[in-house]
Design a protein around this motif. Structure first.
Motif, PDB file in Angstrom:
ATOM      1  N   PHE A 461      -1.910  46.393 -15.300  1.00  0.00           N
ATOM      2  CA  PHE A 461      -1.454  46.704 -16.654  1.00  0.00           C
ATOM      3  C   PHE A 461      -0.798  48.074 -16.753  1.00  0.00           C
ATOM      4  N   THR A 462      -1.177  48.993 -15.859  1.00  0.00           N
ATOM      5  CA  THR A 462      -0.733  50.371 -16.045  1.00  0.00           C
ATOM      6  C   THR A 462       0.517  50.716 -15.257  1.00  0.00           C
ATOM      7  N   ARG A 463       0.853  49.941 -14.237  1.00  0.00           N
ATOM      8  CA  ARG A 463       2.107  50.252 -13.513  1.00  0.00           C
ATOM      9  C   ARG A 463       3.271  50.049 -14.477  1.00  0.00           C
ATOM     10  N   PRO A 464       4.277  50.916 -14.420  1.00  0.00           N
ATOM     11  CA  PRO A 464       5.318  50.888 -15.471  1.00  0.00           C
ATOM     12  C   PRO A 464       5.979  49.520 -15.648  1.00  0.00           C
ATOM     13  N   ILE A 465       6.436  48.911 -14.539  1.00  0.00           N
ATOM     14  CA  ILE A 465       7.146  47.638 -14.677  1.00  0.00           C
ATOM     15  C   ILE A 465       6.186  46.569 -15.194  1.00  0.00           C
ATOM     16  N   CYS A 466       4.924  46.624 -14.714  1.00  0.00           N
ATOM     17  CA  CYS A 466       3.913  45.670 -15.190  1.00  0.00           C
ATOM     18  C   CYS A 466       3.756  45.783 -16.701  1.00  0.00           C
ATOM     19  N   ALA A 467       3.641  47.036 -17.168  1.00  0.00           N
ATOM     20  CA  ALA A 467       3.421  47.243 -18.601  1.00  0.00           C
ATOM     21  C   ALA A 467       4.553  46.626 -19.406  1.00  0.00           C
ATOM     22  N   VAL A 468       5.799  46.822 -18.939  1.00  0.00           N
ATOM     23  CA  VAL A 468       6.951  46.255 -19.638  1.00  0.00           C
ATOM     24  C   VAL A 468       6.861  44.723 -19.645  1.00  0.00           C
ATOM     25  N   LEU A 469       6.548  44.155 -18.482  1.00  0.00           N
ATOM     26  CA  LEU A 469       6.462  42.694 -18.399  1.00  0.00           C
ATOM     27  C   LEU A 469       5.369  42.156 -19.316  1.00  0.00           C
ATOM     28  N   VAL A 470       4.224  42.865 -19.370  1.00  0.00           N
ATOM     29  CA  VAL A 470       3.129  42.413 -20.235  1.00  0.00           C
ATOM     30  C   VAL A 470       3.568  42.446 -21.697  1.00  0.00           C
ATOM     31  N   LEU A 471       4.291  43.533 -22.064  1.00  0.00           N
ATOM     32  CA  LEU A 471       4.753  43.642 -23.450  1.00  0.00           C
ATOM     33  C   LEU A 471       5.714  42.507 -23.796  1.00  0.00           C
ATOM     34  N   ILE A 472       6.644  42.208 -22.878  1.00  0.00           N
ATOM     35  CA  ILE A 472       7.602  41.125 -23.131  1.00  0.00           C
ATOM     36  C   ILE A 472       6.854  39.817 -23.338  1.00  0.00           C
ATOM     37  N   LEU A 473       5.875  39.567 -22.447  1.00  0.00           N
ATOM     38  CA  LEU A 473       5.095  38.332 -22.543  1.00  0.00           C
ATOM     39  C   LEU A 473       4.369  38.252 -23.882  1.00  0.00           C
ATOM     40  N   ALA A 474       3.708  39.366 -24.234  1.00  0.00           N
ATOM     41  CA  ALA A 474       2.953  39.385 -25.485  1.00  0.00           C
ATOM     42  C   ALA A 474       3.890  39.149 -26.660  1.00  0.00           C
ATOM     43  N   ALA A 475       5.054  39.799 -26.620  1.00  0.00           N
ATOM     44  CA  ALA A 475       6.005  39.648 -27.717  1.00  0.00           C
ATOM     45  C   ALA A 475       6.456  38.199 -27.829  1.00  0.00           C
ATOM     46  N   ALA A 476       6.741  37.574 -26.683  1.00  0.00           N
ATOM     47  CA  ALA A 476       7.230  36.204 -26.704  1.00  0.00           C
ATOM     48  C   ALA A 476       6.218  35.269 -27.350  1.00  0.00           C
ATOM     49  N   PHE A 477       4.917  35.536 -27.112  1.00  0.00           N
ATOM     50  CA  PHE A 477       3.913  34.619 -27.651  1.00  0.00           C
ATOM     51  C   PHE A 477       3.496  34.969 -29.074  1.00  0.00           C
ATOM     52  N   LEU A 478       3.493  36.287 -29.370  1.00  0.00           N
ATOM     53  CA  LEU A 478       3.003  36.693 -30.683  1.00  0.00           C
ATOM     54  C   LEU A 478       4.082  36.667 -31.744  1.00  0.00           C
ATOM     55  N   ALA A 479       5.340  36.861 -31.333  1.00  0.00           N
ATOM     56  CA  ALA A 479       6.414  36.972 -32.320  1.00  0.00           C
ATOM     57  C   ALA A 479       6.452  35.790 -33.291  1.00  0.00           C
ATOM     58  N   PRO A 480       6.414  34.547 -32.826  1.00  0.00           N
ATOM     59  CA  PRO A 480       6.493  33.428 -33.777  1.00  0.00           C
ATOM     60  C   PRO A 480       5.330  33.445 -34.771  1.00  0.00           C
ATOM     61  N   VAL A 481       4.134  33.781 -34.262  1.00  0.00           N
ATOM     62  CA  VAL A 481       2.954  33.808 -35.130  1.00  0.00           C
ATOM     63  C   VAL A 481       3.115  34.866 -36.214  1.00  0.00           C
ATOM     64  N   VAL A 482       3.466  36.076 -35.760  1.00  0.00           N
ATOM     65  CA  VAL A 482       3.613  37.203 -36.696  1.00  0.00           C
ATOM     66  C   VAL A 482       4.706  36.898 -37.715  1.00  0.00           C
ATOM     67  N   LEU A 483       5.834  36.373 -37.216  1.00  0.00           N
ATOM     68  CA  LEU A 483       6.951  36.100 -38.118  1.00  0.00           C
ATOM     69  C   LEU A 483       6.561  35.113 -39.204  1.00  0.00           C
ATOM     70  N   SER A 484       5.868  34.050 -38.818  1.00  0.00           N
ATOM     71  CA  SER A 484       5.531  33.042 -39.824  1.00  0.00           C
ATOM     72  C   SER A 484       4.528  33.615 -40.832  1.00  0.00           C
ATOM     73  N   TRP A 485       3.642  34.514 -40.355  1.00  0.00           N
ATOM     74  CA  TRP A 485       2.677  35.155 -41.252  1.00  0.00           C
ATOM     75  C   TRP A 485       3.407  36.019 -42.273  1.00  0.00           C
ATOM     76  N   ILE A 486       4.408  36.804 -41.756  1.00  0.00           N
ATOM     77  CA  ILE A 486       5.176  37.664 -42.668  1.00  0.00           C
ATOM     78  C   ILE A 486       5.913  36.807 -43.686  1.00  0.00           C
ATOM     79  N   ARG A 487       6.532  35.731 -43.194  1.00  0.00           N
ATOM     80  CA  ARG A 487       7.283  34.866 -44.095  1.00  0.00           C
ATOM     81  C   ARG A 487       6.392  34.336 -45.224  1.00  0.00           C
ATOM     82  N   LYS A 488       5.173  33.940 -44.834  1.00  0.00           N
ATOM     83  CA  LYS A 488       4.239  33.421 -45.838  1.00  0.00           C
ATOM     84  C   LYS A 488       3.935  34.479 -46.899  1.00  0.00           C
TER      85      LYS A 488
END
Lengths: 492, 334
Positions: A461-488
């Protein structure tokens, strides 16, 4: 320099080699690796080293494109890097627009190749240094990212897609484990020691299952194997379509080059990653898997760009990025070319002629590829029963010739049944292929990484490239959830 | 599903195709075992247990070419890969012992039976000739603090289990080579942490990137980085110094009585008539001593090591004993 290459005695063998690459790449079971391995001994008989190099480099780029031809027309990938073309490309073919899809495919392959080679020429040393920062930790996340794509390619059937991916991962555990040296599920059988070969599994799942389906389908045999295009799609139409997706071409090619440059990933992973990236960022997610043009363009631009990318570590370090470049590097030795950190200083002419050959190859790909897709289109207009028999014969011969093993032929037959059953249960096959490719990559990199850190998970998690990849992954999965919550919330 | 609904046309054509394929895949029926005088009486083959394009395959193809020139009958290379080499080696052992099916055997023949990968040993063959042996070497980054083998051993002794080394899968050739080296140098097998990799090429990338401390592989595999000054070879585990790298000390020079080579050689199935074995062995010796062979090996960075059939047998016997000790000590024995 160009005038040295554009001569009759160089161009003729070059073009012939590329046509050979088209034939091998388009034949299910015969891979790009095999095309290159077969052309290398022939190239040694050429009087001029440039001719030999042109043949080898030409083949390596054409075979990857040609794999898309049967993937599009018949849903049988010609090479592993073409598996993504079985999705939207084949859907277009079913709508009678296979010729159109393949013309787009051809131009994008050529453009992707140009971008890949262009990046190779311009920033090979920088990209190579970037690739050096990748180790097991980074590859682990890259593979996880790839695996998460199984949800994308499940065409709306996520649960069955996950089951299929799980099956792929499970199948991939069979064989000698390189981390512990232990044998898993081999039952003392030497053939199983190297696991289920990826190629026979793929031929069985896609090729043989298709044959079984057509045996069981309606008995009108005189019908031709593919639907022909109703309206003529002009070359302008093709170019206009590509121009309207120019950003997709560019993004996918750059991503393909970078992934190709990583010694632990190749054209197959590049194609999937580009497909997933395109789908995730598309405004029209629903059209993917149903014949989206972007779904054709992204993987095919990426897989040809990845071939150029694979040359980066090969030239800069003298270290092959994939199986194809491993063979090419072996051949280079016979030409007394020693790729490595010194080649750019000690032998710049040699590097320049390799670059030039690679660039010209991208342009030669257009006529060769055109001949290839027209020829296959013509063959596939033969009656369906004839085509299906030819598919089966090539599947079996291809699987056998891979390592002269009858066991692989049985695998093809077995996985033909598995593929047929899975599809009859509406389970998508693409996630299974992903699981098979990426399962071992996830596992081996996780365990090797843990050996390096003596069991500590934090570097993941702490190596720089790893951290970026983890963030991208998290964003890809959380973005739809967060967006629909905001829309509601906004609506309330 | 009713048969009437089946597409019978496809079915019939399919069955014919399947039948003809099965016939085509049948092994060729046997002919009589000849004598050395009329060997080879037909075209021959060399089974290569490794994939096309790799080092062993290139050597096999070169030898096939040369055998054809010397013996006047075509020799073809058949790649039968899989099972860490076990599949091809086993096919070679089971072939008809008439000298027409040879095998390009490799190092793994000396180790895989101890590790339970196969039951095959060199005694299942008639050794014909050893053609090549590449010694293991220990390679570090140029900016590392270890300038000599003594430095490295000193560091390992002071920090057991800290140094990471890579080069092959666990239990692969270079893993065994470094394990044997450690045993001989009086270090525990786990004093160095072995990081498994898919081969020497990816492990050199890991070394360049600083993700491992050292790599164990043959010198030619890392030569472009060594010549460029990025990597440094500390020691080569050869019986004597390599003619191509006379400044590189051997382990024996450094006081560790150990050598480990990845070898390649031609073997024939057990029971091949001795005069035929002798004839092929003599031809192989002639080929290896030729200028073309030296040129081929130099271009590929392979080290020439020639042993006739009897010397090869003695060598294989010694290898078997050497690796038994190492494999038992590392716990890889099955």
């Amino acid at each position: 320099m160009i005038s040295d290459l554009l001569q009759f005695h160089v161009l003729v063998p070059w073009l012939l080699a590329m046509l050979f690459g088209i034939f091998v790449g388009a034949t299910p079971g015969l891979t790009a690796t095999m095309a290159v391995a077969l052309i290398v001994p022939v190239s040694f008989y050429m009087p001029d080293p440039n001719t030999g190099l042109a043949m080898i480099i030409g083949v390596s780029f054409t075979a990857i494109f040609a794999g898309d031809i049967p993937a599009t027309y018949l849903r049988i990938p010609g090479t592993p890097a073409s598996a993504a073309a079985t999705l939207d490309g084949h859907q277009l073919a079913k709508q009678g627009r296979g010729g159109f899809a393949l013309m787009i495919d051809l131009f994008c392959s050529s453009i992707g190749g140009l971008i890949g080679v262009g990046l190779l020429i311009l920033i090979a040393p920088q990209l190579a240094r970037f690739a050096l920062r990748f180790s097991n930790f980074e590859y682990f996340w890259l593979a996880i990212f790839g695996l998460s794509m199984s949800a994308v390619v499940s065409s709306g059937n996520t649960l069955r897609g996950l089951i299929s991916a799980g099956l792929g991962i499970l199948l991939a555990t069979v064989g000698l484990d390189i981390v512990s040296g232990a044998q898993r599920f081999t039952f003392g059988n030497a053939e199983l020691m190297s696991g289920f070969g990826f190629i026979p599994v793929m031929i069985g799942l896609f090729g043989v299952s298709e044959v079984i389906r057509s045996v069981l389908s309606s008995p009108s045999t005189s019908e031709s194997a593919i639907k022909t295009t109703a309206s003529k799609d002009s070359i302008w139409e093709v170019l206009k379509t590509i121009w309207s997706k120019k950003l997709t071409v560019l993004k996918s090619s750059v991503a393909g080059t970078v992934i190709g440059a990583l010694p632990g990933a190749g054209a197959d992973i590049a194609a999937w990653a580009a497909y997933g990236m395109e789908q995730r960022t598309s405004k029209d997610k629903e059209s993917f898997g149903k014949g989206a043009i972007a779904g054709v363009i992204a993987p095919t631009s990426a897989n040809n760009a990845a071939v150029g990318g694979a040359w980066i570590p090969a030239l800069v370090f003298g270290i092959p990025g994939d199986a194809v470049t491993a063979i090419v590097l072996g051949a280079f030795m016979m030409y007394e070319i020693k790729p490595g950190p010194l080649i750019f200083q000690q032998n710049p002419e040699q590097v320049h002629s390799i670059f030039l050959i690679a660039l010209i190859t991208q342009f030669l790909l257009l006529p060769c590829g055109y001949i290839g897709l027209k020829t296959f289109g013509w063959i596939l207009r033969l009656p369906r029963n004839v085509v299906m028999v030819a598919v089966l014969v090539f599947s079996v011969v291809g699987a056998y010739s891979l390592r002269n093993s009858l066991f692989d032929v049985y695998l093809v037959a077995g996985f033909g049944l598995v593929g047929f059953y899975l599809e009859s249960q509406k389970a998508p096959l693409a996630p299974l292929i992903l699981g098979l490719i990426l399962g071992p990559m996830v596992e081996e990199n996780l365990r090797t990484g843990l050996i390096k850190t003596e069991g500590d998970l934090t570097p993941f998690f702490t190596r720089p490239i790893c951290a970026v990849l983890v963030l991208i992954l998290a964003a890809a999965f959380l973005a739809p959830v967060v967006l629909s919550w905001i829309r509601k919330r906004v609506q309330v | 599903m009713m048969i009437g609904k089946l597409n019978t046309n496809v079915l019939i054509t399919l069955s014919i195709a399947a039948a003809s394929l099965l016939v085509a895949c049948q092994p060729k029926s046997a002919s009589v075992v000849g004598s050395a005088a009329d060997y080879p009486s037909k075209s021959g083959s060399i089974i290569c247990p490794w994939a096309p394009g790799g080092g062993t395959d290139r050597l096999a193809r070169f030898m096939a070419d040369q055998l054809q020139k010397e013996l006047g009958k075509p020799f073809v290379v058949v790649n039968q890969t899989g099972g860490s080499g076990a599949v091809g080696h086993s096919a070679g052992a089971l072939a008809k012992p008439d000298g027409h099916t040879l095998t390009m055997a490799t190092f793994e023949l000396s180790t895989m039976h101890w590790m339970g990968i196969s039951h095959l040993t060199w005694k299942d063959y008639e050794p014909v000739a050893e053609l090549n042996a590449d010694a293991a070497a220990i390679i570090v980054r140029s900016d590392s603090p270890w300038k000599s083998l003594k430095d490295l051993i000193g560091y390992i002794e002071a920090n057991p289990g800290k140094l990471t080394m890579s080069g092959t899968a666990t239990g692969g050739a270079w893993d065994l080579a470094r394990a044997g080296f450690q045993l001989e140098a009086g270090l525990a097998v786990d004093a160095v942490r072995w990081i498994p990799s898919k081969g020497s090429a990816p492990s050199i990338v890991e070394l360049l990137g600083g993700h491992v401390d050292a790599v164990c592989c043959s010198v030619p595999e890392a030569i472009s980085q060594i010549e460029a000054g990025q990597l440094r070879a500390l020691v080569v585990m050869a019986p004597e110094r390599l003619s191509a790298y006379p400044n590189l000390p051997t382990a024996i020079d450094e006081g560790v009585n150990w050598s480990a080579v990845g070898w390649r050689g031609i073997v024939a199935p057990k029971g091949t008539p001795p005069d035929i074995v002798k004839k092929i062995s003599d031809v192989c010796i002639k080929i290896v001593e030729s200028e073309a062979y030296g040129e081929f090996m130099r271009k590929n960075g392979f080290n020439v090591e020639l042993k006739s059939n009897e010397a090869f047998a003695t060598f294989l016997e010694e290898q078997d004993a050497q690796w038994k000790t190492v494999i038992e000590a590392t716990g890889y024995a099955r």
